[in-house]
Design a protein around this motif. Structure first.
Motif, PDB file in Angstrom:
ATOM      1  N   SER A  38      16.408  31.985 -14.451  1.00  0.00           N
ATOM      2  CA  SER A  38      17.623  31.182 -14.592  1.00  0.00           C
ATOM      3  C   SER A  38      18.827  32.113 -14.581  1.00  0.00           C
ATOM      4  CB  SER A  38      17.592  30.415 -15.916  1.00  0.00           C
ATOM      5  OG  SER A  38      16.496  29.547 -15.972  1.00  0.00           O
ATOM      6  N   PRO A  39      19.982  31.609 -14.214  1.00  0.00           N
ATOM      7  CA  PRO A  39      21.181  32.446 -14.260  1.00  0.00           C
ATOM      8  C   PRO A  39      21.378  33.023 -15.663  1.00  0.00           C
ATOM      9  CG  PRO A  39      21.647  30.366 -13.167  1.00  0.00           C
ATOM     10  CD  PRO A  39      20.256  30.261 -13.740  1.00  0.00           C
ATOM     11  N   ALA A  40      21.700  34.300 -15.735  1.00  0.00           N
ATOM     12  CA  ALA A  40      21.872  34.969 -17.022  1.00  0.00           C
ATOM     13  C   ALA A  40      23.072  34.432 -17.791  1.00  0.00           C
ATOM     14  CB  ALA A  40      22.018  36.470 -16.807  1.00  0.00           C
ATOM     15  N   SER A  41      23.953  33.740 -17.107  1.00  0.00           N
ATOM     16  CA  SER A  41      25.194  33.284 -17.733  1.00  0.00           C
ATOM     17  C   SER A  41      25.045  32.026 -18.576  1.00  0.00           C
ATOM     18  CB  SER A  41      26.248  33.035 -16.648  1.00  0.00           C
ATOM     19  OG  SER A  41      25.786  32.032 -15.764  1.00  0.00           O
ATOM     20  N   GLY A  42      23.863  31.419 -18.593  1.00  0.00           N
ATOM     21  CA  GLY A  42      23.792  30.187 -19.359  1.00  0.00           C
ATOM     22  C   GLY A  42      22.393  29.669 -19.587  1.00  0.00           C
ATOM     23  N   TRP A  43      22.338  28.569 -20.290  1.00  0.00           N
ATOM     24  CA  TRP A  43      21.098  27.901 -20.659  1.00  0.00           C
ATOM     25  C   TRP A  43      21.067  26.518 -20.025  1.00  0.00           C
ATOM     26  CZ3 TRP A  43      17.679  30.581 -23.710  1.00  0.00           C
ATOM     27  CH2 TRP A  43      18.185  31.687 -24.393  1.00  0.00           C
ATOM     28  N   TYR A  44      19.863  26.028 -19.729  1.00  0.00           N
ATOM     29  CA  TYR A  44      19.720  24.625 -19.358  1.00  0.00           C
ATOM     30  C   TYR A  44      19.866  23.811 -20.641  1.00  0.00           C
ATOM     31  CZ  TYR A  44      17.727  26.047 -14.855  1.00  0.00           C
ATOM     32  OH  TYR A  44      17.530  26.591 -13.619  1.00  0.00           O
ATOM     33  N   ASP A  45      20.642  22.757 -20.578  1.00  0.00           N
ATOM     34  CA  ASP A  45      20.814  21.822 -21.689  1.00  0.00           C
ATOM     35  C   ASP A  45      20.739  20.436 -21.062  1.00  0.00           C
ATOM     36  OD1 ASP A  45      21.519  20.266 -23.844  1.00  0.00           O
ATOM     37  OD2 ASP A  45      23.302  21.410 -24.350  1.00  0.00           O
ATOM     38  N   GLN A  46      19.537  19.951 -20.899  1.00  0.00           N
ATOM     39  CA  GLN A  46      19.287  18.746 -20.106  1.00  0.00           C
ATOM     40  C   GLN A  46      19.345  17.492 -20.964  1.00  0.00           C
ATOM     41  OE1 GLN A  46      16.336  21.056 -17.024  1.00  0.00           O
ATOM     42  NE2 GLN A  46      15.396  19.907 -18.638  1.00  0.00           N
ATOM     43  N   PRO A  47      19.857  16.386 -20.403  1.00  0.00           N
ATOM     44  CA  PRO A  47      19.970  15.146 -21.163  1.00  0.00           C
ATOM     45  C   PRO A  47      18.644  14.389 -21.296  1.00  0.00           C
ATOM     46  CG  PRO A  47      20.788  14.819 -18.949  1.00  0.00           C
ATOM     47  CD  PRO A  47      20.468  16.291 -19.074  1.00  0.00           C
ATOM     48  N   ARG A  48      17.618  14.820 -20.558  1.00  0.00           N
ATOM     49  CA  ARG A  48      16.318  14.137 -20.589  1.00  0.00           C
ATOM     50  C   ARG A  48      15.237  15.119 -21.047  1.00  0.00           C
ATOM     51  NH1 ARG A  48      15.819  11.977 -14.677  1.00  0.00           N
ATOM     52  NH2 ARG A  48      14.231  10.592 -15.491  1.00  0.00           N
ATOM     53  N   HIS A  49      14.147  14.573 -21.555  1.00  0.00           N
ATOM     54  CA  HIS A  49      12.999  15.393 -21.909  1.00  0.00           C
ATOM     55  C   HIS A  49      12.386  15.944 -20.619  1.00  0.00           C
ATOM     56  CE1 HIS A  49      13.266  13.637 -25.885  1.00  0.00           C
ATOM     57  NE2 HIS A  49      13.089  12.430 -25.377  1.00  0.00           N
ATOM     58  N   GLU A  50      11.703  17.088 -20.736  1.00  0.00           N
ATOM     59  CA  GLU A  50      11.023  17.672 -19.580  1.00  0.00           C
ATOM     60  C   GLU A  50       9.630  18.131 -19.995  1.00  0.00           C
ATOM     61  OE1 GLU A  50      11.572  21.185 -16.212  1.00  0.00           O
ATOM     62  OE2 GLU A  50      12.946  21.095 -17.906  1.00  0.00           O
ATOM     63  N   TRP A  51       8.645  17.704 -19.240  1.00  0.00           N
ATOM     64  CA  TRP A  51       7.276  18.198 -19.382  1.00  0.00           C
ATOM     65  C   TRP A  51       7.025  19.056 -18.156  1.00  0.00           C
ATOM     66  CZ3 TRP A  51       2.850  17.449 -16.317  1.00  0.00           C
ATOM     67  CH2 TRP A  51       1.646  17.863 -16.886  1.00  0.00           C
ATOM     68  N   VAL A  52       6.626  20.308 -18.366  1.00  0.00           N
ATOM     69  CA  VAL A  52       6.437  21.220 -17.255  1.00  0.00           C
ATOM     70  C   VAL A  52       5.017  21.780 -17.287  1.00  0.00           C
ATOM     71  CG1 VAL A  52       7.422  23.212 -18.481  1.00  0.00           C
ATOM     72  CG2 VAL A  52       7.452  23.164 -16.002  1.00  0.00           C
ATOM     73  N   LEU A  53       4.408  21.886 -16.112  1.00  0.00           N
ATOM     74  CA  LEU A  53       3.040  22.373 -15.928  1.00  0.00           C
ATOM     75  C   LEU A  53       3.066  23.456 -14.860  1.00  0.00           C
ATOM     76  CD1 LEU A  53      -0.162  22.100 -15.889  1.00  0.00           C
ATOM     77  CD2 LEU A  53       0.199  20.306 -14.192  1.00  0.00           C
ATOM     78  N   VAL A  54       2.436  24.589 -15.133  1.00  0.00           N
ATOM     79  CA  VAL A  54       2.291  25.626 -14.109  1.00  0.00           C
ATOM     80  C   VAL A  54       0.978  25.368 -13.379  1.00  0.00           C
ATOM     81  CG1 VAL A  54       1.963  28.091 -13.683  1.00  0.00           C
ATOM     82  CG2 VAL A  54       3.675  27.340 -15.324  1.00  0.00           C
ATOM     83  N   LEU A  55       1.081  25.149 -12.076  1.00  0.00           N
ATOM     84  CA  LEU A  55      -0.104  24.925 -11.247  1.00  0.00           C
ATOM     85  C   LEU A  55      -0.668  26.234 -10.715  1.00  0.00           C
ATOM     86  CD1 LEU A  55       1.290  21.911  -9.210  1.00  0.00           C
ATOM     87  CD2 LEU A  55      -0.398  21.816 -11.056  1.00  0.00           C
ATOM     88  N   LYS A  56       0.226  27.194 -10.445  1.00  0.00           N
ATOM     89  CA  LYS A  56      -0.162  28.474  -9.852  1.00  0.00           C
ATOM     90  C   LYS A  56       0.882  29.501 -10.249  1.00  0.00           C
ATOM     91  CE  LYS A  56      -0.700  30.736  -5.409  1.00  0.00           C
ATOM     92  NZ  LYS A  56      -0.259  30.711  -4.035  1.00  0.00           N
ATOM     93  N   GLY A  57       0.459  30.744 -10.514  1.00  0.00           N
ATOM     94  CA  GLY A  57       1.392  31.806 -10.865  1.00  0.00           C
ATOM     95  C   GLY A  57       1.599  31.908 -12.367  1.00  0.00           C
TER      96      GLY A  57
END
Length: 104
Positions: A38-57
Motif C-alpha cells: 500500500s502507499p506509504a503515505s496512508g492507511w485504508y479506512d474502508q466504510p465496509r467490512h472486508e473478508w480477504v483470502l490468499v489463494l496463492k503467494g
C-alpha cells in the motif's frame, strides 16, 4: 466461465484490482500483487467490512497500532469497517492472488 488463476499480466507496474461479482451490499474482487505494498503515505479506512483470502503467494496486512498478520495460501482474515490497515509486504518473486469480499 472464468478462472481466478488465469489472465494475470506478466508485468504488474501496479496492483491489479478486478471486480468478480457484485450485488446488494456485497462486492467480490480479485487482487493480484507482485511485490506491491500500500502507499506509504496512508492507511485504508474502508466504510465496509472486508473478508480477504490468499489463494496463492504470501502477504502481510498491517494495522494501525502495530499489529500485523502474515497470510499464505488458504489463510483468511476479516477486517472490520474503518479498521485502518495497509498491505505491508507481498511476495516479490510470484503473484499473490487475493480474493476480497467487501460487505455491509
Amino acid at each position: 466461465m472464468a478462472n481466478l488463476f488465469e489472465a494475470i499480466p506478466d508485468g504488474l507496474p501496479e496492483e491489479l484490482f478486478e471486480e468478480v461479482v457484485s450485488g446488494r451490499g456485497v462486492t467480490v474482487e480479485r487482487i493480484v500483487s507482485r511485490g506491491h505494498t500500500s502507499p506509504a503515505s496512508g492507511w485504508y479506512d474502508q466504510p465496509r467490512h472486508e473478508w480477504v483470502l490468499v489463494l496463492k503467494g504470501q502477504g502481510v496486512v498491517a494495522f494501525e497500532g502495530g499489529e500485523s498478520v502474515t497470510l499464505g495460501p488458504g489463510d483468511h482474515l476479516t477486517i472490520p469497517a474503518h479498521r485502518r490497515h495497509r498491505v505491508a509486504w507481498t511476495a516479490p518473486d510470484e503473484a499473490t492472488i487475493w480474493l476480497a469480499v467487501h460487505y455491509d
